[in-house]
Design an enzyme around this catalytic site. Structure first.
Site, PDB file in Angstrom:
ATOM      1  N   ASP A 152       0.752  -1.265  -0.104  1.00 31.86           N
ATOM      2  CA  ASP A 152      -0.001  -0.151   0.058  1.00 31.86           C
ATOM      3  C   ASP A 152       0.849   1.403   0.073  1.00 31.86           C
ATOM      4  O   ASP A 152       1.748   1.256   0.587  1.00 31.86           O
ATOM      5  CB  ASP A 152      -1.019   0.048   1.167  1.00 31.86           C
ATOM      6  CG  ASP A 152      -1.867   1.273   1.049  1.00 31.86           C
ATOM      7  OD1 ASP A 152      -2.748   1.072   0.220  1.00 31.86           O
ATOM      8  OD2 ASP A 152      -1.551   2.251   1.982  1.00 31.86           O
ATOM      9  N   ASP A 305      -7.534   5.169   6.195  1.00 34.00           N
ATOM     10  CA  ASP A 305      -6.469   5.459   5.344  1.00 34.00           C
ATOM     11  C   ASP A 305      -5.716   6.700   6.228  1.00 34.00           C
ATOM     12  O   ASP A 305      -5.237   7.667   5.410  1.00 34.00           O
ATOM     13  CB  ASP A 305      -6.825   5.881   4.095  1.00 34.00           C
ATOM     14  CG  ASP A 305      -5.364   5.663   3.220  1.00 34.00           C
ATOM     15  OD1 ASP A 305      -4.425   5.271   3.751  1.00 34.00           O
ATOM     16  OD2 ASP A 305      -5.589   6.246   1.853  1.00 34.00           O
TER      17      ASP A 305
END
Length: 428
Positions: A152, A305
């Site tokens: 990620d 996030d």
């Protein structure tokens, strides 16, 4: 018993519970959930009348910046923010410095998190050093404590490597998380490609970047019978592709974040870098499809996030790094946008923020069942409050919601039977 939560509306989707109950806690575990428990038996009583008690939230997509960028955030400060948002478990992303690609870094994270106000579970990298050329030793990383793998922050550009990763991890039952982005399509874009980017005269990020890699990952999962989790879904195309794949029985799950169903790229006309993240804010049609995906079950989880950056880094709209913080506002933003408007039930929201992410990450039975760890959030569903970036608990203040008024306020977070956050005078 050490602690008694009295008179709360207990919402526990796992056990199909939604009623006024008392919750007893002793030695870090839940010892009873009943309509009436004698308060005289408790050392401390929490009068939660009018409030809701639920399993602690699980944020399965967090950047704690530790090791390597602890001026932005570290494990302890990040968990302070988590506790203030009712989050009792976080999955931290591996794009640190150095990346989480070794037993040593995984051990470092667990050691530092031992005294934190949330449980911290590290995801390890898919490729060594996040260089995209060689897969890590997943068995070794898993044995060291990694609970998922992802690069990620970057996609795995090589489809063959990604397919091999998915096949290896399927055998290990190790979740794989994909950051769906085609870097060739992005080519230096900083906000969504559309009318706003054209008006501002800045390079845009075409939604085809996300859509194309989402479709690739689904094709790989379908071909191999493996599972894939799609991170931070932001486009109408990705939602539709995932919905169709689920109908065909593909083993795909996905997540989104509050900014993708509350904000659009029109906000960026202010040239506020605290509204820049990756993937970027999209358009009204994307927001509508994200909400539809939450309603019909296409989207499995709400995450943040959480990506801290300093004020200095975010000072220039054109050169600022992407990312926003979100753990302290996630529940309130989601409640305001989805429950207060009648789009979702509160039970559904708790499932999206607690039960589902724990299930996807294989964290066990995250519920208020007797004998389970006492990881509990208590919130007031009626309290209205205004986000003040200066009152946030993490090191960085780059929230996209500064000055916005939300409904729903976390009032207490309990981790393993210990009160780690409170925003209320509870009496004795």
């Amino acid at each position: 018993m050490e602690l008694l939560i009295k008179g709360a509306t207990v919402i526990d989707p796992r056990n199909r519970l939604h009623r006024v109950m008392d919750v007893a806690v002793d030695h870090g575990v839940i010892t009873g959930v009943h309509p009436q428990i004698d308060a005289a038996l408790a050392e401390r009583v929490i009068d939660a009348t009018g409030m809701v008690a639920a399993p602690g939230f699980v944020d399965m997509h967090v950047h704690l910046r530790d090791p390597g960028q602890t001026h932005k955030e570290d494990i302890l400060s990040g968990c302070e923010a988590a506790a203030a948002g009712g989050v009792t478990s976080v999955i931290c992303m591996p794009n640190t410095n150095p990346p989480v690609d070794s037993e040593e870094i995984i051990s470092y994270i667990y050691d530092k998190a031992a005294g934190a106000k949330a449980k911290v579970y590290p995801a390890a990298t898919i490729t060594r050093g996040m260089r995209g050329t060689e897969l890590g030793d997943f068995s070794q990383l898993m044995a060291a404590g990694a609970i998922a793998v992802t690069d990620d922050g970057r996609p795995v550009e090589n489809a063959r490597l990604m397919q091999e990763c998915m096949e290896l991890c399927a055998a290990l039952r190790l979740p794989v998380i994909s950051h769906c982005e085609d870097l060739g399509i992005i080519d230096g874009g900083i906000i969504n490609k559309g009318v706003v980017s054209a008006d501002l005269g800045v390079k845009g990020m075409d939604r085809s970047s996300e859509d194309s890699v989402t479709a690739r990952e689904i094709a790989l999962a379908e071909a191999t019978g493996s599972a894939i989790h799609i991170a931070h879904v932001s486009t109408k195309g990705s939602v539709r592709t995932i919905r169709d794949a689920k109908r065909r029985g593909v083993r795909v799950t996905c997540e989104t974040a509050p900014h993708y169903f509350l904000l659009t790229d029109r906000e960026l006309r202010s040239r506020d870098a605290n509204l820049r993240m990756n993937p970027p804010l999209r358009e009204r049609a994307d927001v509508a499809e994200i909400i539809a995906g939450l309603v019909d079950g296409t989207i499995d989880a709400i995450v943040t996030d959480h990506a801290p950056h300093t004020e200095e880094e975010k000072a220039d709209f054109l050169t600022a790094p992407n990312g926003v913080v979100g753990m302290e506002t996630s529940f309130a933003a989601s409640y305001t946008a989805l429950v207060d408007t009648g789009i979702l039930s509160l039970d559904h929201l708790v499932r999206l923020m607690s039960l589902n992410p724990a299930k996807i990450m294989k964290l066990g039975d995250n519920s208020l069942r007797e004998g389970n760890p006492a990881d509990i959030v208590i919130f007031d569903p009626k309290e209205r409050w205004t986000v003040d970036r200066e009152k946030l608990h993490g090191k960085s203040k780059n929230t996209p919601f500064h000055g916005r008024t939300f409904t729903g306020k976390v009032k207490m977070t309990i981790l393993g039977g210990n009160v780690v956050f409170t925003d209320h005078n509870w009496g004795r």
